[in-house]
Scaffold this motif. Structure first.
Motif, PDB file in Angstrom:
ATOM      1  N   ALA A  22       0.859  -1.187   0.000  1.00  0.00           N
ATOM      2  CA  ALA A  22       0.000   0.000   0.000  1.00  0.00           C
ATOM      3  C   ALA A  22       0.892   1.232   0.000  1.00  0.00           C
ATOM      4  O   ALA A  22       2.063   1.159   0.404  1.00  0.00           O
ATOM      5  CB  ALA A  22      -0.875  -0.007   1.255  1.00  0.00           C
ATOM      6  N   PRO A  23       0.366   2.358  -0.426  1.00  0.00           N
ATOM      7  CA  PRO A  23       1.168   3.592  -0.308  1.00  0.00           C
ATOM      8  C   PRO A  23       1.477   3.879   1.162  1.00  0.00           C
ATOM      9  O   PRO A  23       0.663   3.600   2.034  1.00  0.00           O
ATOM     10  CB  PRO A  23       0.256   4.673  -0.901  1.00  0.00           C
ATOM     11  N   SER A  24       2.652   4.397   1.393  1.00  0.00           N
ATOM     12  CA  SER A  24       3.034   4.709   2.781  1.00  0.00           C
ATOM     13  C   SER A  24       3.939   5.940   2.775  1.00  0.00           C
ATOM     14  O   SER A  24       4.316   6.440   1.717  1.00  0.00           O
ATOM     15  CB  SER A  24       3.764   3.522   3.413  1.00  0.00           C
ATOM     16  N   LEU A  28       1.969   8.379   0.771  1.00  0.00           N
ATOM     17  CA  LEU A  28       0.632   8.469   1.384  1.00  0.00           C
ATOM     18  C   LEU A  28       0.342   9.914   1.790  1.00  0.00           C
ATOM     19  O   LEU A  28      -0.783  10.408   1.602  1.00  0.00           O
ATOM     20  CB  LEU A  28       0.561   7.542   2.607  1.00  0.00           C
ATOM     21  N   GLU A  29       1.366  10.585   2.293  1.00  0.00           N
ATOM     22  CA  GLU A  29       1.159  11.987   2.685  1.00  0.00           C
ATOM     23  C   GLU A  29       0.776  12.839   1.462  1.00  0.00           C
ATOM     24  O   GLU A  29      -0.105  13.697   1.547  1.00  0.00           O
ATOM     25  CB  GLU A  29       2.436  12.530   3.363  1.00  0.00           C
ATOM     26  N   ILE A  31      -0.814  11.791  -1.104  1.00  0.00           N
ATOM     27  CA  ILE A  31      -2.200  11.430  -1.434  1.00  0.00           C
ATOM     28  C   ILE A  31      -3.160  12.213  -0.536  1.00  0.00           C
ATOM     29  O   ILE A  31      -4.149  12.796  -1.009  1.00  0.00           O
ATOM     30  CB  ILE A  31      -2.399   9.900  -1.283  1.00  0.00           C
ATOM     31  N   ILE A  51      -8.302   5.751   7.641  1.00  0.00           N
ATOM     32  CA  ILE A  51      -7.370   4.867   6.918  1.00  0.00           C
ATOM     33  C   ILE A  51      -7.359   3.476   7.547  1.00  0.00           C
ATOM     34  O   ILE A  51      -7.170   3.346   8.756  1.00  0.00           O
ATOM     35  CB  ILE A  51      -5.942   5.466   6.942  1.00  0.00           C
ATOM     36  N   GLU A  53      -5.604  -0.382   7.157  1.00  0.00           N
ATOM     37  CA  GLU A  53      -4.538  -1.191   6.559  1.00  0.00           C
ATOM     38  C   GLU A  53      -4.275  -2.355   7.524  1.00  0.00           C
ATOM     39  O   GLU A  53      -4.423  -2.185   8.736  1.00  0.00           O
ATOM     40  CB  GLU A  53      -3.276  -0.316   6.419  1.00  0.00           C
ATOM     41  N   MET A  90      -5.110  -1.302   1.300  1.00  0.00           N
ATOM     42  CA  MET A  90      -5.491  -0.099   2.064  1.00  0.00           C
ATOM     43  C   MET A  90      -6.852   0.389   1.585  1.00  0.00           C
ATOM     44  O   MET A  90      -7.117   0.408   0.375  1.00  0.00           O
ATOM     45  CB  MET A  90      -4.454   1.019   1.890  1.00  0.00           C
ATOM     46  N   ILE A  92      -9.340   3.761   2.278  1.00  0.00           N
ATOM     47  CA  ILE A  92      -9.577   5.032   2.968  1.00  0.00           C
ATOM     48  C   ILE A  92     -11.059   5.379   2.828  1.00  0.00           C
ATOM     49  O   ILE A  92     -11.564   5.572   1.718  1.00  0.00           O
ATOM     50  CB  ILE A  92      -8.698   6.171   2.408  1.00  0.00           C
ATOM     51  N   ALA A 124      -2.391   8.925  -6.193  1.00  0.00           N
ATOM     52  CA  ALA A 124      -1.868   7.557  -6.083  1.00  0.00           C
ATOM     53  C   ALA A 124      -1.308   7.120  -7.441  1.00  0.00           C
ATOM     54  O   ALA A 124      -0.194   6.604  -7.534  1.00  0.00           O
ATOM     55  CB  ALA A 124      -2.975   6.606  -5.620  1.00  0.00           C
TER      56      ALA A 124
END
Ligand code: FMN
Length: 184
Positions: A22-24, A28-29, A31, A51, A53, A90, A92, A124
């Motif tokens: 997943a984006p992290s 992620l920030e 996004i 969120i 995960e 993930m 959201i 993303a």
């Protein structure tokens, strides 16, 4: 002209087949920041991003199933609801945090939150991840709202599934704009 940005706008594409990672971190920030740049009448910032995960996906699945049961949905829907968040690493849940405002009706605040979903999906994609905006009747479930500790006026506007695309992104077909256009 910024060709890369234009290319992104013309080729945004959803991806429902998502895998780890997943984006992290910074990705992620970015996004979340893209979501927070959504147009927003009155700068009310009517956003909340819940969120999920790892274990959070199971917790979200339990809440969805529990709400489906409380809402009297059929048994197979309850079973499916529990598994829904497992379709991506993930999820959201994007909430429009509605404030009573004399100039900005709830619909405008929900539109702002909807714009946030699209901006987050695009953020993303440009960072090499993928996502899809999903919905369903549980978005409107008072039981789900209560378990997520939402206020009475708040509205879930989407579940943004995010992860690494497990397939190459579909190239969108060109649509004739004339069909959707009238000049006044
Ligand atoms: C408000 C909203 C709710 C949506 N809900 C779902 C959904 O529950 N399930 C689904 O498969 N697609 C849903 N979609 C559509 C997908 O997000 C996506 O747009 C669609 O699969 C077409 O792919 P594309 O975005 O690449 O054109 C929804 C879109 C919007 C704007």
């Amino acid at each position: 002209m910024n060709q890369a940005a234009l290319h992104m706008l013309l080729n945004r594409s959803s991806c429902g087949l998502l895998q780890v990672p997943a984006p992290s971190g910074e990705v992620l920030e970015h996004i979340l920041q893209a979501g927070l740049r959504a147009p927003d009448h009155g700068h009310l910032q009517p956003f909340e991003f819940l969120i999920a995960e790892g274990d959070g996906l199971s917790r979200l699945g339990d809440l969805l199933a529990d709400a489906a049961e409380k809402d009297g949905l059929p048994a197979d829907t309850i079973t499916r609801a529990k598994q829904m968040p497992q379709r991506a690493p993930m999820v959201i849940t994007v909430v429009a945090k509605i404030q009573k405002h004399e100039k900005v009706p709830a619909l405008e605040q929900e539109l702002a939150a909807g714009c946030a979903v699209m901006a987050m999906q695009m953020a993303a994609q440009v960072q090499g991840f993928g996502g899809i905006w999903r919905s369903g009747p549980l978005m409107f479930s008072r039981a789900l709202h209560a378990s997520l500790e939402l206020s009475e006026l708040d509205q879930i506007v989407g579940f943004l599934y995010l992860g690494t695309p497990a397939t190459s992104l579909r190239e969108p077909a060109l649509v004739e704009s004339k069909k959707f256009t009238r000049w006044l």
